[in-house]
Scaffold this motif. Sequence first.
Motif, PDB file in Angstrom:
ATOM      1  N   UNK A  62       0.550  -1.246  -0.063  1.00 52.64           N
ATOM      2  CA  UNK A  62       0.115   0.710   0.386  1.00 52.64           C
ATOM      3  C   UNK A  62       0.886   1.193   0.351  1.00 52.64           C
ATOM      4  N   UNK A  63       1.682   1.518   0.889  1.00 49.33           N
ATOM      5  CA  UNK A  63       2.330   2.369   0.865  1.00 49.33           C
ATOM      6  C   UNK A  63       3.467   2.288  -0.516  1.00 49.33           C
ATOM      7  N   UNK A  64       4.063   1.860  -1.069  1.00 45.97           N
ATOM      8  CA  UNK A  64       4.423   1.861  -2.241  1.00 45.97           C
ATOM      9  C   UNK A  64       3.553   2.699  -3.319  1.00 45.97           C
ATOM     10  N   UNK A  65       2.144   2.358  -3.358  1.00 45.65           N
ATOM     11  CA  UNK A  65       1.786   2.206  -3.959  1.00 45.65           C
ATOM     12  C   UNK A  65       0.590   3.620  -3.839  1.00 45.65           C
ATOM     13  N   UNK A  66       0.916   3.952  -3.083  1.00 42.44           N
ATOM     14  CA  UNK A  66       0.471   5.488  -3.011  1.00 42.44           C
ATOM     15  C   UNK A  66       2.219   6.383  -2.650  1.00 42.44           C
ATOM     16  N   UNK A  67       3.083   6.181  -2.193  1.00 41.81           N
ATOM     17  CA  UNK A  67       4.704   6.885  -2.993  1.00 41.81           C
ATOM     18  C   UNK A  67       4.549   6.632  -4.565  1.00 41.81           C
ATOM     19  N   UNK A  68       4.179   6.136  -5.391  1.00 42.11           N
ATOM     20  CA  UNK A  68       3.621   5.976  -6.666  1.00 42.11           C
ATOM     21  C   UNK A  68       2.852   6.583  -7.473  1.00 42.11           C
ATOM     22  N   UNK A  69       1.690   7.283  -6.951  1.00 39.70           N
ATOM     23  CA  UNK A  69       0.960   8.119  -7.192  1.00 39.70           C
ATOM     24  C   UNK A  69       1.478   9.690  -6.765  1.00 39.70           C
ATOM     25  N   UNK A  70       1.806   9.586  -5.221  1.00 39.25           N
ATOM     26  CA  UNK A  70       2.301  10.564  -5.092  1.00 39.25           C
ATOM     27  C   UNK A  70       3.095  11.154  -5.753  1.00 39.25           C
ATOM     28  N   UNK A  71       3.865  10.336  -6.545  1.00 36.37           N
ATOM     29  CA  UNK A  71       5.664  11.230  -6.893  1.00 36.37           C
ATOM     30  C   UNK A  71       6.304  12.017  -6.322  1.00 36.37           C
ATOM     31  N   UNK A  72       6.595  11.683  -5.238  1.00 38.55           N
ATOM     32  CA  UNK A  72       7.292  12.383  -4.426  1.00 38.55           C
ATOM     33  C   UNK A  72       8.807  12.601  -4.458  1.00 38.55           C
ATOM     34  N   UNK A  73       9.246  13.291  -4.567  1.00 39.01           N
ATOM     35  CA  UNK A  73      11.052  14.208  -4.693  1.00 39.01           C
ATOM     36  C   UNK A  73      10.553  15.753  -4.403  1.00 39.01           C
ATOM     37  N   UNK A  74      12.298  15.317  -4.407  1.00 35.01           N
ATOM     38  CA  UNK A  74      12.184  17.019  -3.411  1.00 35.01           C
ATOM     39  C   UNK A  74      12.034  18.562  -3.575  1.00 35.01           C
ATOM     40  N   UNK A  75      11.478  18.584  -5.504  1.00 30.88           N
ATOM     41  CA  UNK A  75      11.199  19.629  -5.864  1.00 30.88           C
ATOM     42  C   UNK A  75       9.998  20.030  -6.102  1.00 30.88           C
ATOM     43  N   UNK A  76       9.223  19.092  -4.907  1.00 32.11           N
ATOM     44  CA  UNK A  76       7.499  19.233  -5.360  1.00 32.11           C
ATOM     45  C   UNK A  76       7.422  19.979  -4.033  1.00 32.11           C
ATOM     46  N   UNK A  77       6.295  20.570  -5.273  1.00 31.06           N
ATOM     47  CA  UNK A  77       5.862  22.114  -4.259  1.00 31.06           C
ATOM     48  C   UNK A  77       4.588  21.497  -3.036  1.00 31.06           C
ATOM     49  N   UNK A  78       4.801  21.584  -1.521  1.00 29.00           N
ATOM     50  CA  UNK A  78       3.960  21.668  -0.323  1.00 29.00           C
ATOM     51  C   UNK A  78       2.440  21.451  -1.315  1.00 29.00           C
ATOM     52  N   UNK A  79       1.917  22.772  -1.846  1.00 34.34           N
ATOM     53  CA  UNK A  79       0.507  22.395  -2.187  1.00 34.34           C
ATOM     54  C   UNK A  79      -0.057  21.572  -3.392  1.00 34.34           C
ATOM     55  N   UNK A  80       1.265  21.634  -4.257  1.00 31.49           N
ATOM     56  CA  UNK A  80       1.015  20.221  -5.533  1.00 31.49           C
ATOM     57  C   UNK A  80       1.021  18.954  -5.361  1.00 31.49           C
ATOM     58  N   UNK A  81       1.617  18.939  -3.676  1.00 29.61           N
ATOM     59  CA  UNK A  81       1.782  17.441  -3.101  1.00 29.61           C
ATOM     60  C   UNK A  81       0.566  17.642  -2.172  1.00 29.61           C
TER      61      UNK A  81
END
Length: 172
Positions: A62-81
């Motif tokens: 489940x965590x991997x699926x959520x992380x993939x959907x979130x496309x987490x990276x260091x450059x992500x704008x907080x509101x967009x995240x």
Amino acid sequence: MGRKPTISREGLLDVATEILRNDGARALTIDALAKAAGISKGGVQYSFSSKDDLIRALVSRWTEQIDALLELDQQTDPVALVRRYIHTMRASENAMDSKMAGLLIAFYQDHQNLLDTRAWYISVLAKLEGDSPGARAARIAFLAVEGLLMLRAVGVEPPWNQRLDEIEASLP
């Protein structure tokens, strides 16, 4: 003699998820999973040595699926995240079924699982740091979504999509 049924580790996780959705966390046992998958208890234990191992695999999936959907990276704008997080929660409502809360409670009883979960939250919260109005609103919205999840975990069922809409509307 006919061939014995076989099922993959991922297939067992699919079956385990259905047991959770249909019957709740208490119903998820190695025996129940074997029966539902049409294989022997030993067949399940070949993939998952214990119920704790099974639970760990489900939560990891489940965590991997959520992380993939979130496309987490260091450059992500907080509101967009946080907008992506809200959309992920809305899209995966079935996966967040309140019947799965018992499974998560069992998961957190293992100290290493608790540490891993803390690390995930710390990494997400670090991406929401900042003093800008957007960063502050994103942190509050993220925490509000987590609060909704907690309510579902304890059996309170607020109007899920309506509350997610309200949280999202609070973002700049």
